[in-house]
Design a protein around this motif. Structure first.
Motif, short mmCIF file in Angstrom:
data_model
loop_
_atom_site.label_atom_id
_atom_site.label_comp_id
_atom_site.label_asym_id
_atom_site.label_seq_id
_atom_site.Cartn_x
_atom_site.Cartn_y
_atom_site.Cartn_z
N LYS A 150 0.84 -1.21 0.00
CA LYS A 150 0.00 0.00 0.00
C LYS A 150 0.87 1.25 0.00
CE LYS A 150 -3.73 -0.15 2.43
NZ LYS A 150 -4.68 -0.13 3.58
N GLN A 151 1.95 1.21 0.76
CA GLN A 151 2.87 2.35 0.80
C GLN A 151 3.48 2.61 -0.58
OE1 GLN A 151 6.68 1.77 2.83
NE2 GLN A 151 6.27 3.63 4.03
N ALA A 152 3.89 1.53 -1.25
CA ALA A 152 4.50 1.66 -2.58
C ALA A 152 3.49 2.21 -3.59
CB ALA A 152 5.04 0.32 -3.04
N THR A 153 2.23 1.81 -3.45
CA THR A 153 1.18 2.29 -4.36
C THR A 153 0.98 3.79 -4.22
OG1 THR A 153 0.05 0.15 -4.25
CG2 THR A 153 -1.24 2.04 -5.04
N ILE A 154 0.96 4.26 -2.96
CA ILE A 154 0.78 5.69 -2.72
C ILE A 154 1.96 6.49 -3.28
CG2 ILE A 154 0.70 7.46 -0.92
CD1 ILE A 154 -0.88 5.47 0.80
N ILE A 155 3.19 6.01 -3.02
CA ILE A 155 4.37 6.71 -3.52
C ILE A 155 4.40 6.72 -5.03
CG2 ILE A 155 6.90 6.64 -3.62
CD1 ILE A 155 6.85 5.53 -0.75
N GLY A 156 4.00 5.65 -5.63
CA GLY A 156 3.97 5.58 -7.10
C GLY A 156 2.98 6.56 -7.69
N GLY A 157 1.81 6.71 -7.04
CA GLY A 157 0.80 7.67 -7.52
C GLY A 157 1.29 9.10 -7.43
N TYR A 158 2.05 9.39 -6.37
CA TYR A 158 2.60 10.74 -6.20
C TYR A 158 3.61 11.05 -7.30
CZ TYR A 158 4.98 14.67 -4.01
OH TYR A 158 5.53 15.89 -3.76
N GLY A 159 4.38 10.08 -7.67
CA GLY A 159 5.37 10.26 -8.73
C GLY A 159 4.72 10.52 -10.07
N GLU A 160 3.56 9.91 -10.31
CA GLU A 160 2.87 10.14 -11.58
C GLU A 160 2.48 11.62 -11.72
OE1 GLU A 160 -0.39 7.50 -11.65
OE2 GLU A 160 0.82 5.69 -11.89
N GLY A 161 2.03 12.25 -10.62
CA GLY A 161 1.66 13.67 -10.67
C GLY A 161 2.87 14.53 -10.98
N SER A 162 4.00 14.22 -10.37
CA SER A 162 5.21 14.99 -10.63
C SER A 162 5.65 14.84 -12.07
CB SER A 162 6.32 14.52 -9.68
OG SER A 162 5.96 14.74 -8.33
N SER A 163 5.52 13.67 -12.60
CA SER A 163 5.89 13.44 -14.00
C SER A 163 5.02 14.24 -14.94
CB SER A 163 5.78 11.94 -14.32
OG SER A 163 6.66 11.17 -13.52
N HIS A 164 3.75 14.35 -14.62
CA HIS A 164 2.82 15.13 -15.45
C HIS A 164 3.23 16.60 -15.47
CE1 HIS A 164 -0.77 16.58 -17.35
NE2 HIS A 164 -1.13 17.27 -16.27
N ILE A 165 3.60 17.12 -14.30
CA ILE A 165 4.04 18.52 -14.23
C ILE A 165 5.32 18.72 -15.01
CG2 ILE A 165 4.92 20.31 -12.66
CD1 ILE A 165 2.98 19.25 -10.55
N GLN A 166 6.23 17.75 -14.90
CA GLN A 166 7.49 17.86 -15.63
C GLN A 166 7.26 17.87 -17.14
OE1 GLN A 166 9.95 14.67 -14.24
NE2 GLN A 166 10.31 15.59 -12.22
N SER A 167 6.32 17.08 -17.61
CA SER A 167 6.04 17.06 -19.05
C SER A 167 5.43 18.39 -19.52
CB SER A 167 5.09 15.90 -19.39
OG SER A 167 3.80 16.11 -18.81
N LEU A 168 4.58 18.98 -18.68
CA LEU A 168 4.02 20.29 -19.01
C LEU A 168 5.11 21.36 -19.05
CD1 LEU A 168 0.72 20.33 -16.86
CD2 LEU A 168 0.90 20.08 -19.34
N GLU A 169 6.03 21.30 -18.12
CA GLU A 169 7.11 22.29 -18.08
C GLU A 169 8.04 22.15 -19.27
OE1 GLU A 169 8.73 21.56 -14.22
OE2 GLU A 169 7.49 23.11 -13.25
N ILE A 170 8.28 20.93 -19.70
CA ILE A 170 9.10 20.71 -20.91
C ILE A 170 8.41 21.29 -22.13
CG2 ILE A 170 9.99 18.94 -22.47
CD1 ILE A 170 10.49 17.19 -19.97
N GLU A 171 7.08 21.08 -22.20
CA GLU A 171 6.30 21.63 -23.31
C GLU A 171 6.34 23.16 -23.29
OE1 GLU A 171 1.72 21.48 -25.15
OE2 GLU A 171 2.29 20.24 -23.41
#
Length: 394
Positions: free
Chosen positions: A140-161
């Motif tokens: 469960k801990q790994a699932t939560i951490i993984g979900g948080y990383g997905e949000g950061s990745s989305h922001i990073q892709s927007l900033e690259i764009e």
């Protein structure tokens, strides 16, 4: 009977301070040292400096953005809004996840303590079930951490764009860099080459009359610019010339080198100046130039102005001319009738200045034997005809 003749129906007023002036109202024109700068490209002008703002050498005054970049700017704005919204949601999620992770870590720690207790008690049958619970908590801990990383990745892709869009926009923009120090103006009226200091003694009355600012002046709020057309100007120096015409009867009162005051009615300010040029007579009129070095910032957008050329200005106690008696035109002295303890008292005064209706007065250095003098809010007789010293004034 005496009271009926002298005491009644005497109009009085209170002495007040004020100012009177002798001035000539006329239309005038501003001459400055101006350098016009053309736009290097077509598009929209984004102003970096405001009208009337000072600029230094090599400073950026404005940026020209072409039409393609304007569309990209809208895309960039929308992308920035998406990034802001994504970061807001990520921040909310981060706070929520932080609380959940802390709770799970506490539960794992508790389970590990239970395992140690079971081992000490040789209760090995419970250890496997507790380990299964720990594994479930870790997943469960790994699932939560993984979900948080997905949000950061989305922001990073927007900033690259966004970075890519900014690079494309920068490739389609041109900066306007000042080669001169001075004051910037976006009002280019087409008279910059004609209204120069070198041209003052060559201008005629007809030249000034033919200036039509409203027809030639570009609207400085219009941001659309075209290649190789004027976009702005740099005004060098802080002093400028105010040029106007006067007929012969008014012009004779002035000479080159005279200090004068000019009220610029367009900005409601008075500036000091020195008469620097008077032309030869032209059909009964003269062109006069006054050199000034104040209020440049407020006048950068102006060419044709309305002025009062102030010949004389006086301040002090202001009274109507008709209230003065025994006027001595040579010494500029007179008497005014003040009212003290309901009695008329004649007080000698000096006339500092006057116009057609009023005079500015002040007390003479030598007061009367009784010490009467003019002061603010003291009553005086408006029309002292037939008034006598000591007469009762009701």
């Amino acid at each position: 009977l005496v009271s009926w003749i002298y005491g009644n129906n005497v109009n009085t007023e209170f002495i007040r301070e004020g100012e009177i002036e002798s001035s000539i109202n006329t239309i005038a024109y501003i001459i400055r040292n101006e350098i016009v700068i053309n736009s290097p490209a077509e598009g929209k002008c984004i102003k970096e400096k405001s009208e009337g703002e000072k600029v230094s050498v090599n400073s950026r005054i404005a940026t020209i953005v072409d039409n393609t970049s304007l569309e990209l700017l809208n895309d960039l704005r929308n992308l920035d809004l998406k990034i802001i919204e994504a970061k807001r949601k990520e921040s909310e999620k981060s706070n929520l996840f932080s609380r959940d992770l802390t709770k799970i870590e506490k539960m794992i720690d508790d389970k590990l303590i239970d395992i140690v207790d079971c081992m000490n008690q040789n209760n090995f049958s419970q250890i496997k079930s507790i380990k299964d619970e720990v594994d479930e908590l870790i997943l469960k801990q790994a699932t939560i951490i993984g979900g948080y990383g997905e949000g950061s990745s989305h922001i990073q892709s927007l900033e690259i764009e966004r970075d890519g869009l900014q690079s494309r926009i920068m490739g389609n923009t041109v900066d306007i860099i000042s080669k001169y120090a001075g004051t910037v103006s976006y009002v280019v009226d087409g008279y910059e080459n004609m209204m120069t200091e070198d041209m003052i003694d060559k201008l005629t009355v007809e030249d000034l009359e033919n200036i039509k600012i409203s027809e030639r002046q570009k609207n400085h709020d219009d941001l659309t610019v075209y290649a190789n057309t004027p976009i702005l100007k740099i005004i060098k120096d802080i002093d400028y010339h105010i040029l106007f015409t006067l007929d012969k009867k008014d012009a004779v009162d002035f000479n080159i080198g005279d200090k004068v005051e000019v009220r610029i009615n367009d900005i409601n300010k008075i500036v000091d100046g020195i008469i620097s040029y008077i032309s030869e007579e032209m059909s009964g009129e003269y062109i006069i130039s006054v050199n000034v070095d104040r209020s440049l910032k407020e006048t950068t957008s102006l060419r044709k102005i309305n002025i009062d050329l102030i010949k004389e200005r006086y301040s002090g106690f202001v009274v109507p001319l008709e209230s003065l008696v025994n006027v001595n035109e040579k010494d500029m002295t007179a008497q005014i009738v003040i009212v003290r303890a309901n009695r008329a008292r004649f007080v000698p005064v000096v006339i500092k200045g006057r116009d057609e209706k009023f005079a500015v007065i002040e007390n003479m250095e030598e007061e009367t034997s009784l010490g009467w003098k003019v002061q603010r809010y003291l009553p005086y007789v408006l029309n002292p005809k037939n008034i006598e010293e000591g007469q009762m004034i009701e």
